[in-house]
Scaffold this motif. Structure first.
Motif, PDB file in Angstrom:
ATOM      1  N   LEU A  35       0.801  -1.222   0.000  1.00 23.24           N
ATOM      2  CA  LEU A  35       0.000   0.000   0.000  1.00 23.24           C
ATOM      3  C   LEU A  35       0.839   1.279   0.000  1.00 23.24           C
ATOM      4  O   LEU A  35       0.603   2.166  -0.830  1.00 23.24           O
ATOM      5  N   PRO A  36       1.835   1.432   0.915  1.00 29.53           N
ATOM      6  CA  PRO A  36       2.633   2.660   0.859  1.00 29.53           C
ATOM      7  C   PRO A  36       3.347   2.862  -0.486  1.00 29.53           C
ATOM      8  O   PRO A  36       3.296   3.965  -1.043  1.00 29.53           O
ATOM      9  N   PRO A  37       4.011   1.812  -1.055  1.00 28.33           N
ATOM     10  CA  PRO A  37       4.618   2.031  -2.376  1.00 28.33           C
ATOM     11  C   PRO A  37       3.600   2.380  -3.456  1.00 28.33           C
ATOM     12  O   PRO A  37       3.908   3.161  -4.369  1.00 28.33           O
ATOM     13  N   MET A  38       2.375   1.825  -3.372  1.00 28.44           N
ATOM     14  CA  MET A  38       1.357   2.137  -4.378  1.00 28.44           C
ATOM     15  C   MET A  38       0.967   3.613  -4.327  1.00 28.44           C
ATOM     16  O   MET A  38       0.875   4.284  -5.355  1.00 28.44           O
ATOM     17  N   TYR A  39       0.755   4.140  -3.111  1.00 30.57           N
ATOM     18  CA  TYR A  39       0.414   5.558  -2.992  1.00 30.57           C
ATOM     19  C   TYR A  39       1.581   6.443  -3.418  1.00 30.57           C
ATOM     20  O   TYR A  39       1.379   7.558  -3.909  1.00 30.57           O
ATOM     21  N   VAL A  43      -0.170   6.432  -7.246  1.00 28.93           N
ATOM     22  CA  VAL A  43      -1.069   7.553  -6.963  1.00 28.93           C
ATOM     23  C   VAL A  43      -0.342   8.872  -7.197  1.00 28.93           C
ATOM     24  O   VAL A  43      -0.946   9.864  -7.616  1.00 28.93           O
ATOM     25  N   GLY A  44       0.976   8.870  -6.930  1.00 29.79           N
ATOM     26  CA  GLY A  44       1.769  10.045  -7.261  1.00 29.79           C
ATOM     27  C   GLY A  44       2.192  10.898  -6.091  1.00 29.79           C
ATOM     28  O   GLY A  44       2.716  12.000  -6.284  1.00 29.79           O
ATOM     29  N   LEU A  45       2.010  10.420  -4.847  1.00 27.37           N
ATOM     30  CA  LEU A  45       2.462  11.168  -3.682  1.00 27.37           C
ATOM     31  C   LEU A  45       3.956  10.927  -3.470  1.00 27.37           C
ATOM     32  O   LEU A  45       4.491   9.908  -3.892  1.00 27.37           O
ATOM     33  N   SER A  46       4.625  11.842  -2.808  1.00 22.93           N
ATOM     34  CA  SER A  46       6.054  11.676  -2.564  1.00 22.93           C
ATOM     35  C   SER A  46       6.288  10.649  -1.463  1.00 22.93           C
ATOM     36  O   SER A  46       5.424  10.391  -0.617  1.00 22.93           O
ATOM     37  N   LEU A  47       7.481  10.041  -1.465  1.00 23.96           N
ATOM     38  CA  LEU A  47       7.836   9.091  -0.413  1.00 23.96           C
ATOM     39  C   LEU A  47       7.760   9.726   0.961  1.00 23.96           C
ATOM     40  O   LEU A  47       7.287   9.123   1.922  1.00 23.96           O
ATOM     41  N   THR A  48       8.215  10.959   1.063  1.00 21.20           N
ATOM     42  CA  THR A  48       8.181  11.658   2.352  1.00 21.20           C
ATOM     43  C   THR A  48       6.746  11.860   2.825  1.00 21.20           C
ATOM     44  O   THR A  48       6.424  11.636   3.997  1.00 21.20           O
ATOM     45  N   THR A  49       5.866  12.283   1.938  1.00 21.48           N
ATOM     46  CA  THR A  49       4.470  12.507   2.302  1.00 21.48           C
ATOM     47  C   THR A  49       3.823  11.228   2.808  1.00 21.48           C
ATOM     48  O   THR A  49       3.153  11.214   3.854  1.00 21.48           O
ATOM     49  N   VAL A  50       4.016  10.128   2.077  1.00 21.70           N
ATOM     50  CA  VAL A  50       3.423   8.850   2.472  1.00 21.70           C
ATOM     51  C   VAL A  50       3.963   8.403   3.824  1.00 21.70           C
ATOM     52  O   VAL A  50       3.201   8.013   4.721  1.00 21.70           O
ATOM     53  N   ALA A 107      -6.542  10.859  -6.382  1.00 15.45           N
ATOM     54  CA  ALA A 107      -6.507  10.894  -4.914  1.00 15.45           C
ATOM     55  C   ALA A 107      -5.314  11.725  -4.440  1.00 15.45           C
ATOM     56  O   ALA A 107      -4.225  11.669  -5.002  1.00 15.45           O
ATOM     57  N   THR A 108      -5.534  12.471  -3.387  1.00 20.88           N
ATOM     58  CA  THR A 108      -4.518  13.385  -2.857  1.00 20.88           C
ATOM     59  C   THR A 108      -4.022  12.897  -1.505  1.00 20.88           C
ATOM     60  O   THR A 108      -4.482  11.879  -0.977  1.00 20.88           O
ATOM     61  N   ALA A 109      -3.099  13.660  -0.950  1.00 25.56           N
ATOM     62  CA  ALA A 109      -2.598  13.357   0.391  1.00 25.56           C
ATOM     63  C   ALA A 109      -3.725  13.437   1.422  1.00 25.56           C
ATOM     64  O   ALA A 109      -3.722  12.696   2.408  1.00 25.56           O
ATOM     65  N   VAL A 110      -4.692  14.324   1.192  1.00 23.99           N
ATOM     66  CA  VAL A 110      -5.824  14.439   2.112  1.00 23.99           C
ATOM     67  C   VAL A 110      -6.631  13.136   2.114  1.00 23.99           C
ATOM     68  O   VAL A 110      -7.069  12.662   3.172  1.00 23.99           O
ATOM     69  N   TYR A 111      -6.827  12.559   0.931  1.00 19.90           N
ATOM     70  CA  TYR A 111      -7.565  11.292   0.853  1.00 19.90           C
ATOM     71  C   TYR A 111      -6.831  10.205   1.631  1.00 19.90           C
ATOM     72  O   TYR A 111      -7.453   9.445   2.405  1.00 19.90           O
ATOM     73  N   LEU A 112      -5.521  10.107   1.454  1.00 19.01           N
ATOM     74  CA  LEU A 112      -4.748   9.099   2.180  1.00 19.01           C
ATOM     75  C   LEU A 112      -4.850   9.316   3.681  1.00 19.01           C
ATOM     76  O   LEU A 112      -5.045   8.359   4.453  1.00 19.01           O
ATOM     77  N   LEU A 113      -4.747  10.553   4.135  1.00 22.02           N
ATOM     78  CA  LEU A 113      -4.843  10.837   5.566  1.00 22.02           C
ATOM     79  C   LEU A 113      -6.210  10.440   6.114  1.00 22.02           C
ATOM     80  O   LEU A 113      -6.310   9.823   7.185  1.00 22.02           O
ATOM     81  N   VAL A 114      -7.283  10.784   5.389  1.00 21.95           N
ATOM     82  CA  VAL A 114      -8.634  10.431   5.842  1.00 21.95           C
ATOM     83  C   VAL A 114      -8.786   8.922   5.918  1.00 21.95           C
ATOM     84  O   VAL A 114      -9.361   8.381   6.880  1.00 21.95           O
ATOM     85  N   MET A 115      -8.271   8.209   4.928  1.00 24.18           N
ATOM     86  CA  MET A 115      -8.371   6.752   4.937  1.00 24.18           C
ATOM     87  C   MET A 115      -7.624   6.152   6.123  1.00 24.18           C
ATOM     88  O   MET A 115      -8.097   5.230   6.778  1.00 24.18           O
ATOM     89  N   ILE A 116      -6.448   6.680   6.399  1.00 19.15           N
ATOM     90  CA  ILE A 116      -5.675   6.192   7.545  1.00 19.15           C
ATOM     91  C   ILE A 116      -6.439   6.439   8.839  1.00 19.15           C
ATOM     92  O   ILE A 116      -6.542   5.563   9.707  1.00 19.15           O
ATOM     93  N   LEU A 117      -7.002   7.647   8.974  1.00 19.65           N
ATOM     94  CA  LEU A 117      -7.699   8.006  10.214  1.00 19.65           C
ATOM     95  C   LEU A 117      -8.986   7.215  10.402  1.00 19.65           C
ATOM     96  O   LEU A 117      -9.434   7.014  11.542  1.00 19.65           O
TER      97      LEU A 117
END
Length: 447
Positions: A35-39, A43-50, A107-117
């Motif tokens: 999942l982290p490598p896929m995002y 998905v196009g997010l940076s490694l640091t962001t993920v 999907a953006t970083a906000v989407y990933l954060l919401v999914m995690i939360l």
């Protein structure tokens, strides 16, 4: 004392209980490896962001995990304390897994954060009652190891399936990470409800003791901290999961970028888990002679030596990689089996000292330790790779090359050795646990 789950009907009960671990591992394994490598890559997010988002979300877990643990200890239902939580939370977990594993286009970083939360609290609402349920099936030192062994064998079967089925279906690496995650999630959605129904039908819920007294946060922390055996195994467990999480979070990238064996990665991990499944009964028998914590510590040392082996693998050499994965399959099985069984013994210590054992709370802390360590591993490794200039499919020379090798090999190995020292010094061996059990039995008779 409650009747132990050790007769023929007990085998059915334990097997039905353990079956849930298979689909749960189907959804948990990709959380670390895929999942982290896929995002980050598709998905196009940076490694640091993920990495940072998975790390920041653990602050939310620090609130939700103890809360769920405390509530599932206090709320009593006609079916017991554990089954109702699982039956109510299972549909939510299925929904959240699909949304998490199959993000919409753009999907953006906000989407990933919401999914995690959202995902992790629902995961907690299933896992804490589930693990507490298993702890309460027996109070016997070795029987707890057997129950944990059943559960972790089922978990590894699920992991093996989640790696093997996509491998055979997608062929020679022709599918994207998103497509592979879709297959994995589909397997989970198909099998999970069946195992939930089987477990709640065939396995008794023994959480019938009086609810623990109400305590404030400060008092709860004091009670937990006073349980020296729990603090000891919790410290070792955190260190192990952090080290192993570092390895897991970058191993796929290492196999692709450093060894050029990306198309063989699923096959190697599939074989490793087959070997681990076969070795669990062996390690359970070894623990009868050496004790749980000694067996655990020895396997951590052996795992550290295996991780060092990645630093000398030759690019493109499948046979050497296969030998290393076979070795890791043998020595890593106890990493999953023994910590829950050891923590179960610390509950008896708590019961002797305080008169009550908040099983759900202890399992919540164990889950929090696990998730925090794994998220911290991602939160450290991905930004370090980003800082070193690593790029999947790129040249990755110099600093990027050194960072990738260090994070998959030497650094987690050294941390694993420190964890082995902590596990070796665990104070609650079998003899001391037998003394605690006798004192608890004497108190129950006197009462």
């Amino acid at each position: 004392m409650q009747r132990e789950v050790s007769d023929k009907s007990g085998f059915v009960s334990v097997a039905a209980y353990a079956s849930m671990a298979a689909p749960l591992s189907v959804v948990f394994t990709p959380l670390i490896i895929f999942l982290p490598p896929m995002y980050a890559t598709e998905v196009g997010l940076s490694l640091t962001t993920v990495g940072l988002l998975f790390l920041v979300a653990r602050f939310w877990d620090a609130v939700t995990d103890p809360l769920v643990g405390r509530l599932c200890d206090r709320w009593q239902f006609s079916l017991g304390r554990r089954k109702v939580w699982i039956l109510c939370s299972a549909p939510l977990l299925m929904l959240m897994a699909w949304l998490f594993f199959q993000p919409p286009a753009g999907a953006t970083a906000v989407y990933l954060l919401v999914m995690i939360l959202l995902f992790y609290p629902v995961w907690t609402m299933v896992m804490i009652p589930y693990q507490s349920w298993g702890v309460e099936l027996s109070q016997n030192y070795q029987q707890r190891t057997r129950i944990a062994g059943f559960r972790e064998v089922a978990s590894m079967i699920g992991t093996t399936a989640v790696l093997g089925v996509p491998m055979f279906l997608v062929g020679e690496g022709g599918a994207s990470k998103r497509e592979i995650l879709g297959l994995m999630c589909g397997m989970f959605l198909l099998v999970f409800p069946l195992t939930v129904l089987m477990a709640t039908w065939k396995t008794p819920d023994r959480s019938l003791a009086p609810a623990p007294q109400r305590l404030g946060l400060k008092q709860l922390l004091k009670v937990l901290w006073s349980n020296r055996p729990f603090v000891a195994i919790g410290s070792a467990y955190f260190t192990v999961q952090f080290a192993y999480g570092m390895y897991l979070s970058v191993i796929q990238l290492f196999m692709i970028s450093a060894l050029g064996l990306g198309k063989k990665f699923l096959l190697l991990v599939f074989i490793k888990h087959i070997v681990a499944i076969l070795c669990v009964p062996l390690w359970v028998r070894v623990s009868r002679q050496l004790g749980k914590h000694i067996t655990y510590a020895l396997c951590l040392v052996a795992t550290a030596l295996g991780l060092i082996g990645f630093s000398v693998l030759e690019a493109g050499n499948f046979n050497h990689a296969l030998a290393l994965f076979l070795y890791l399959g043998v020595v890593t099985a106890p990493i999953l089996v023994f910590p829950p069984a050891i923590v179960a013994d610390t509950l008896d210590y708590a019961r002797l000292k305080t008169g009550t054992a908040d099983t759900g709370l202890y399992m919540a802390i164990l889950q929090l330790i696990n998730k925090t360590a794994l998220a911290l591993a991602i939160g450290v490794t991905f930004p370090l790779l980003d800082w070193a200039g690593f790029s999947e499919g790129g040249a990755n020379e110099g600093m990027a090359w050194a960072a990738l090798h260090g994070l998959v090999s030497w650094l987690p190995a050294l941390i694993m050795l420190a964890a082995a020292a902590l596990a070796w010094r665990f104070p609650l061996n079998r003899r001391r646990h037998d003394i605690i059990q006798r004192r608890l039995a004497a108190g129950a008779v006197a009462g």
